[in-house]
Write a protein that holds these residues in place. Structure first.
Motif, short mmCIF file in Angstrom:
data_model
loop_
_atom_site.label_atom_id
_atom_site.label_comp_id
_atom_site.label_asym_id
_atom_site.label_seq_id
_atom_site.Cartn_x
_atom_site.Cartn_y
_atom_site.Cartn_z
N VAL A 62 0.61 94.36 25.20
CA VAL A 62 0.12 95.50 24.42
C VAL A 62 1.14 95.84 23.34
CG1 VAL A 62 -0.52 97.94 24.51
CG2 VAL A 62 -1.16 96.41 26.39
N ASP A 63 0.66 95.92 22.10
CA ASP A 63 1.53 96.30 20.98
C ASP A 63 1.51 97.80 20.72
OD1 ASP A 63 2.25 93.64 20.52
OD2 ASP A 63 0.51 93.31 19.23
N GLY A 64 0.40 98.46 21.03
CA GLY A 64 0.29 99.90 20.81
C GLY A 64 -1.07 100.41 21.22
N VAL A 65 -1.14 101.71 21.52
CA VAL A 65 -2.40 102.37 21.85
C VAL A 65 -2.82 103.18 20.64
CG1 VAL A 65 -3.54 104.03 23.37
CG2 VAL A 65 -1.86 102.43 24.31
N GLU A 66 -4.01 102.89 20.12
CA GLU A 66 -4.50 103.56 18.93
C GLU A 66 -5.17 104.89 19.24
OE1 GLU A 66 -6.85 100.83 16.62
OE2 GLU A 66 -5.41 99.23 16.95
N SER A 67 -5.97 104.93 20.30
CA SER A 67 -6.63 106.17 20.70
C SER A 67 -7.04 106.06 22.16
CB SER A 67 -7.86 106.44 19.83
OG SER A 67 -8.85 105.45 20.03
N GLY A 77 -13.57 108.49 33.47
CA GLY A 77 -12.37 108.99 34.14
C GLY A 77 -11.15 108.12 33.90
N LEU A 78 -11.05 107.52 32.72
CA LEU A 78 -9.92 106.62 32.42
C LEU A 78 -8.65 107.43 32.17
CD1 LEU A 78 -11.70 104.16 29.96
CD2 LEU A 78 -11.30 103.85 32.42
N HIS A 79 -7.58 107.02 32.82
CA HIS A 79 -6.27 107.66 32.66
C HIS A 79 -5.22 106.59 32.51
CE1 HIS A 79 -7.79 111.62 33.69
NE2 HIS A 79 -8.46 111.05 34.68
N ILE A 80 -4.36 106.74 31.52
CA ILE A 80 -3.24 105.82 31.36
C ILE A 80 -2.15 106.27 32.32
CG2 ILE A 80 -1.47 104.96 29.79
CD1 ILE A 80 -3.47 105.32 27.50
N GLU A 81 -1.91 105.46 33.33
CA GLU A 81 -0.91 105.79 34.34
C GLU A 81 0.49 105.36 33.92
OE1 GLU A 81 -1.29 107.34 37.45
OE2 GLU A 81 -3.29 107.86 36.72
N LYS A 82 0.56 104.23 33.19
CA LYS A 82 1.85 103.69 32.77
C LYS A 82 1.68 103.01 31.43
CE LYS A 82 5.00 99.95 33.82
NZ LYS A 82 5.15 98.72 34.56
N LEU A 83 2.61 103.26 30.52
CA LEU A 83 2.63 102.57 29.23
C LEU A 83 4.08 102.26 28.90
CD1 LEU A 83 1.41 101.56 26.59
CD2 LEU A 83 1.58 103.90 25.71
N SER A 84 4.37 100.98 28.75
CA SER A 84 5.70 100.54 28.39
C SER A 84 5.57 99.63 27.18
CB SER A 84 6.35 99.78 29.55
OG SER A 84 7.53 99.16 29.12
N LEU A 85 5.84 100.16 26.00
CA LEU A 85 5.73 99.34 24.80
C LEU A 85 6.88 98.36 24.68
CD1 LEU A 85 4.36 101.90 22.20
CD2 LEU A 85 3.13 100.16 23.49
N ASP A 86 8.01 98.68 25.32
CA ASP A 86 9.13 97.73 25.32
C ASP A 86 8.73 96.44 26.03
OD1 ASP A 86 10.77 99.51 23.98
OD2 ASP A 86 11.62 100.34 25.82
N GLY A 87 8.05 96.58 27.16
CA GLY A 87 7.59 95.42 27.91
C GLY A 87 6.17 95.02 27.57
N GLY A 88 5.44 95.88 26.85
CA GLY A 88 4.06 95.59 26.47
C GLY A 88 3.08 95.72 27.61
N ASP A 89 3.38 96.60 28.59
CA ASP A 89 2.52 96.73 29.76
C ASP A 89 1.79 98.06 29.76
OD1 ASP A 89 3.37 94.29 30.91
OD2 ASP A 89 5.22 95.27 31.57
N LEU A 90 0.54 98.04 30.24
CA LEU A 90 -0.30 99.23 30.33
C LEU A 90 -1.03 99.20 31.66
CD1 LEU A 90 -1.69 101.61 28.61
CD2 LEU A 90 -3.53 99.98 28.35
N LEU A 91 -1.07 100.35 32.35
CA LEU A 91 -1.81 100.48 33.59
C LEU A 91 -2.81 101.61 33.41
CD1 LEU A 91 -2.40 100.01 36.61
CD2 LEU A 91 -0.50 101.57 37.11
N VAL A 92 -4.09 101.31 33.65
CA VAL A 92 -5.17 102.28 33.51
C VAL A 92 -5.86 102.42 34.86
CG1 VAL A 92 -7.38 102.76 32.40
CG2 VAL A 92 -5.55 101.68 31.10
#
Length: 97
Positions: free
Chosen positions: A30-35, A56-71
């Motif tokens: 993941v490079d970035g979250v736009e919306s 009911g989507l919730h971003i639980e974790k976002l790490s742009l350094d590692g490019g990881d996202l948990l929804v």
């Protein structure tokens, strides 16, 4: 030998999607979250723009350094959007041959 070592497509690529029971989504590369809101998340990834739709989507974790996202939440659809070419003005269309 691990699965990644057996599959050359996964070894070098940084973008990966894992969906567990339509309730837990992990995205790497993941490079970035736009919306985002409870029904839609739009992000840019190494392989293009990705839209997640659900409830009911919730971003639980976002790490742009590692490019990881948990929804977490109910995931109904994952869609990649094609890059649209920049629109030309009227003058550009008239002069194009």
């Amino acid at each position: 030998m691990s699965f990644e070592e057996k599959n050359p497509l996964l070894g070098e690529m940084g973008h990966r999607i894992t969906l567990e029971a339509r309730e837990r989504l992990t995205v790497s590369g993941v490079d970035g979250v736009e919306s985002f809101d409870e029904n839609d998340i739009v992000m840019s990834t190494q392989d293009g723009r990705l839209m997640i739709r659900g409830e009911g989507l919730h971003i639980e974790k976002l790490s742009l350094d590692g490019g990881d996202l948990l929804v977490k939440g109910r995931v109904d659809a994952l869609t990649y959007e094609e890059e649209e070419p920049p629109r030309e003005g009227l003058l550009g269309r008239l002069l194009r041959k």
